[in-house]
Design a protein around this motif. Structure first.
Motif, PDB file in Angstrom:
ATOM      1  N   ASP A 103      75.007  38.889  68.285  1.00  0.00           N
ATOM      2  CA  ASP A 103      74.144  39.486  67.264  1.00  0.00           C
ATOM      3  C   ASP A 103      73.238  38.468  66.565  1.00  0.00           C
ATOM      4  O   ASP A 103      73.027  38.533  65.360  1.00  0.00           O
ATOM      5  N   LYS A 105      69.900  37.407  65.374  1.00  0.00           N
ATOM      6  CA  LYS A 105      68.761  38.278  65.079  1.00  0.00           C
ATOM      7  C   LYS A 105      67.409  37.574  65.072  1.00  0.00           C
ATOM      8  O   LYS A 105      66.387  38.190  65.350  1.00  0.00           O
ATOM      9  N   SER A 128      74.960  39.447  73.321  1.00  0.00           N
ATOM     10  CA  SER A 128      75.344  40.824  73.012  1.00  0.00           C
ATOM     11  C   SER A 128      74.084  41.684  73.028  1.00  0.00           C
ATOM     12  O   SER A 128      72.967  41.186  72.876  1.00  0.00           O
ATOM     13  N   HIS A 129      74.280  42.983  73.192  1.00  0.00           N
ATOM     14  CA  HIS A 129      73.126  43.887  73.194  1.00  0.00           C
ATOM     15  C   HIS A 129      72.407  43.874  71.846  1.00  0.00           C
ATOM     16  O   HIS A 129      71.225  44.230  71.758  1.00  0.00           O
ATOM     17  N   GLU A 130      73.108  43.468  70.790  1.00  0.00           N
ATOM     18  CA  GLU A 130      72.527  43.454  69.454  1.00  0.00           C
ATOM     19  C   GLU A 130      71.659  42.217  69.207  1.00  0.00           C
ATOM     20  O   GLU A 130      70.928  42.148  68.216  1.00  0.00           O
ATOM     21  N   THR A 131      71.746  41.231  70.076  1.00  0.00           N
ATOM     22  CA  THR A 131      70.949  40.009  69.922  1.00  0.00           C
ATOM     23  C   THR A 131      69.472  40.309  70.176  1.00  0.00           C
ATOM     24  O   THR A 131      69.131  41.136  71.019  1.00  0.00           O
ATOM     25  N   TYR A 154      72.057  40.034  78.970  1.00  0.00           N
ATOM     26  CA  TYR A 154      72.463  40.939  77.893  1.00  0.00           C
ATOM     27  C   TYR A 154      73.565  41.843  78.419  1.00  0.00           C
ATOM     28  O   TYR A 154      73.428  42.438  79.502  1.00  0.00           O
ATOM     29  N   ASN A 193      76.055  35.696  64.372  1.00  0.00           N
ATOM     30  CA  ASN A 193      74.972  36.186  63.528  1.00  0.00           C
ATOM     31  C   ASN A 193      74.697  35.236  62.363  1.00  0.00           C
ATOM     32  O   ASN A 193      75.615  34.657  61.791  1.00  0.00           O
TER      33      ASN A 193
END
Length: 242
Positions: A103, A105, A128-131, A154, A193
């Protein structure tokens, strides 16, 4: 003559959805474009402002400074812009030194971490897919063309780490000092994060490590994730080569 429809498409590549739909991304600046081309990436289109000549051997499209400013993602357009095909990744890595990002960002942080991986000879980063999207314009610019030499994946990071045969080292506050923990030749370094760090469920999968503070008046809460990655990679490469 560059059509208005083509200019409109290129401008729309600022959006992740459109980039993924067309499998294209934008790179700006002569040096970055040349390095990616030399690394074997394929450019669909190259644009330069009239009066620039460094890419003349590639027969680029010549556009006005006004149009270049419209297409550019930078405050000051460098006058060179190319549209590249996205890189086709290999399978997820299972051996070697690997960086995993949970994650992250900030696109600048991601781009800098890619440059660090390139510098330290690390071939794979698993996100991660959130990155943040690696093809975000700020990420691409921050990689300084290292994007061509480091594979970015990813995936479901929890699932990937659960199935990993390599030792896992989440970087957290309060973990074992990287100067006392002997890091092995192969393993997965997990960075988290910028605000919340690594998810607890991922921390529990490995051996937590940290960079110990040495300041007498320690008011700094933590290091920037890219800065921390640099320090840990330097120590990892040093200690595993002894």
């Amino acid at each position: 003559m560059v059509t208005k429809s083509k200019l409109k498409l290129i401008k729309s590549l600022k959006r992740k959805k459109i980039r993924e739909e067309h499998q294209l991304f934008i790179v700006e600046g002569y040096k970055s474009i040349r390095e990616l081309l030399d690394a074997g990436l394929i450019a669909e289109d190259i644009f330069i402002v009239s009066g620039n000549h460094q890419l003349d051997d590639l027969e680029p499209n010549i556009i006005s400074a006004k149009d270049m400013n419209i297409l550019s993602n930078l405050k000051t357009a460098p006058g060179y812009l190319a549209v590249f095909n996205m890189i086709q990744n290999q399978e997820l890595p299972t051996t070697g030194k690997i960086i995993a990002l949970d994650d992250v960002k900030d696109p600048g942080n991601l781009g800098t971490i890619i440059r660090l991986a390139d510098w330290f000879g690390i071939e794979h980063i698993v996100c991660s897919h959130e990155t943040v999207d690696v093809y975000n314009s700020k990420s691409v610019q921050a990689t300084m063309a290292s994007l061509a030499r480091v594979q970015i994946h990813y995936t479901n990071l929890k699932e990937y780490l659960s199935n990993a045969a390599l030792p896992i080292f989440p970087a957290v506050m309060g973990g074992t000092s990287i100067y006392t923990e002997k890091l092995p030749e192969q393993g997965i370094l997990v960075m988290g994060n910028e605000s919340h760090g690594i998810r607890e469920e991922l921390v529990a999968m490995g051996t937590p490590i940290s960079i110990p503070p040495y300041g007498k008046l320690q008011n700094t809460e933590s290091l920037n994730v890219a800065m921390a990655t640099s320090v840990i990679l330097g120590e990892w490469l040093r200690s595993s080569s002894i």
